[in-house]
Design a protein around this motif. Structure first.
Motif, short mmCIF file in Angstrom:
data_model
loop_
_atom_site.label_atom_id
_atom_site.label_comp_id
_atom_site.label_asym_id
_atom_site.label_seq_id
_atom_site.Cartn_x
_atom_site.Cartn_y
_atom_site.Cartn_z
N THR A 107 0.83 -1.20 0.00
CA THR A 107 0.00 0.00 0.00
C THR A 107 0.87 1.25 0.00
N ALA A 108 1.97 1.21 0.72
CA ALA A 108 2.89 2.36 0.73
C ALA A 108 3.45 2.61 -0.66
N VAL A 109 3.82 1.54 -1.36
CA VAL A 109 4.33 1.67 -2.72
C VAL A 109 3.26 2.27 -3.62
N MET A 110 2.03 1.80 -3.50
CA MET A 110 0.93 2.34 -4.30
C MET A 110 0.71 3.82 -3.98
N ALA A 111 0.75 4.17 -2.69
CA ALA A 111 0.55 5.56 -2.28
C ALA A 111 1.62 6.46 -2.88
N VAL A 112 2.87 6.02 -2.87
CA VAL A 112 3.97 6.81 -3.43
C VAL A 112 3.83 6.91 -4.94
N LYS A 113 3.41 5.83 -5.60
CA LYS A 113 3.19 5.89 -7.05
C LYS A 113 2.10 6.89 -7.41
N LEU A 114 1.10 7.03 -6.53
CA LEU A 114 0.01 7.97 -6.76
C LEU A 114 0.40 9.40 -6.40
N GLY A 115 1.58 9.57 -5.81
CA GLY A 115 2.06 10.92 -5.52
C GLY A 115 2.20 11.27 -4.05
N ALA A 116 1.93 10.33 -3.14
CA ALA A 116 2.12 10.63 -1.72
C ALA A 116 3.60 10.85 -1.45
N PHE A 117 3.91 11.79 -0.59
CA PHE A 117 5.30 12.05 -0.24
C PHE A 117 5.75 11.20 0.92
N ASP A 118 4.83 10.69 1.70
CA ASP A 118 5.20 9.85 2.83
C ASP A 118 4.03 8.99 3.23
N TYR A 119 4.31 8.05 4.11
CA TYR A 119 3.34 7.08 4.55
C TYR A 119 3.61 6.88 6.03
N LEU A 120 2.73 7.36 6.88
CA LEU A 120 2.95 7.30 8.32
C LEU A 120 1.97 6.36 8.99
N ALA A 121 2.46 5.58 9.95
CA ALA A 121 1.60 4.69 10.72
C ALA A 121 1.01 5.46 11.89
N LYS A 122 -0.27 5.18 12.18
CA LYS A 122 -0.89 5.76 13.36
C LYS A 122 -0.37 5.05 14.60
N PRO A 123 -0.24 5.69 15.72
CA PRO A 123 -0.52 7.11 15.92
C PRO A 123 0.68 7.95 15.49
N ALA A 124 0.42 8.97 14.73
CA ALA A 124 1.46 9.92 14.34
C ALA A 124 1.04 11.28 14.87
N ASN A 125 1.98 12.01 15.45
CA ASN A 125 1.61 13.32 15.98
C ASN A 125 1.80 14.40 14.91
#
Length: 193
Positions: A107-125
């Motif tokens: 999913t992280a790879v797909m998110a980056v391919k779609l243009g996401a700059f990062d992928y953070l796991a919850k909980p993230a502040n």
């Protein structure tokens, strides 16, 4: 000369941690978390709006596409990846972060391919989110990451097949030679360590 001056002022403002457009869309189906994160981001200089599902997020993007977005992966009426796809189509220069409690490499790879700059796991502040939004793309692997467990490798494989099947549960179960009712239970669980 005006072009150079405007470029220089933009560069200076970006290097100083500020950008001209600090509009932000926070998309999460947990209303309390969504509002809390939006307030925390506003306190850090962002102009934050919220959406609690895919349809609200798509309407917000259509009305006024933000420069930044923090998008939950799993929303009540769809996937955050669809929101990311719509945002990048409407505003290619936007910077987005996918935020989720169901982290998976596929999913992280797909998110980056779609243009996401990062992928953070919850909980993230909010500080983690700001750092991710203001940093570059995910092109440097984290140092000292421990190897994945066998359970995690299996879970990652299932997620990869699920994404390859365009999130079709029946087709994914068929390809994995798994009972169709077993797969949703696996997908609903958090990623093993």
């Amino acid at each position: 000369m005006d072009k150079d001056a405007s470029h220089q002022s933009t560069s200076q403002s970006q290097s100083g941690g500020e950008t001209l457009d600090k509009s932000l869309l926070v998309v999460d189906d947990d209303r309390l978390f969504c509002d809390r994160l939006a307030r925390a981001m506003a306190a850090r200089g962002f102009i934050a709006r919220t959406a609690t599902n895919v349809s609200e997020a798509l309407a917000a993007i259509e009305t006024s596409p933000p420069a930044f977005a923090v998008i939950d992966l799993r929303l009540g009426d769809g996937s955050g990846l669809d929101v990311m796809r719509a945002l990048k189509a409407r505003r290619p220069d936007s910077r987005g972060v996918i935020l989720t409690g169901y982290g998976a490499i596929a999913t992280a790879v797909m998110a980056v391919k779609l243009g996401a700059f990062d992928y953070l796991a919850k909980p993230a502040n909010a500080d983690d989110v700001v750092a991710a939004l203001m940093a570059g793309r995910l092109d440097t692997p984290a140092e000292h990451d421990p190897p994945m467990s066998a359970d995690r490798v299996r879970w990652e494989h299932i997620q990869r097949i699920y994404e390859a099947c365009e999130r079709n549960v029946s087709e994914t179960a068929r390809q994995l030679n798994m009972h169709r009712r077993t797969l949703p239970r696996i997908l609903a669980k958090r990623a093993p360590k």
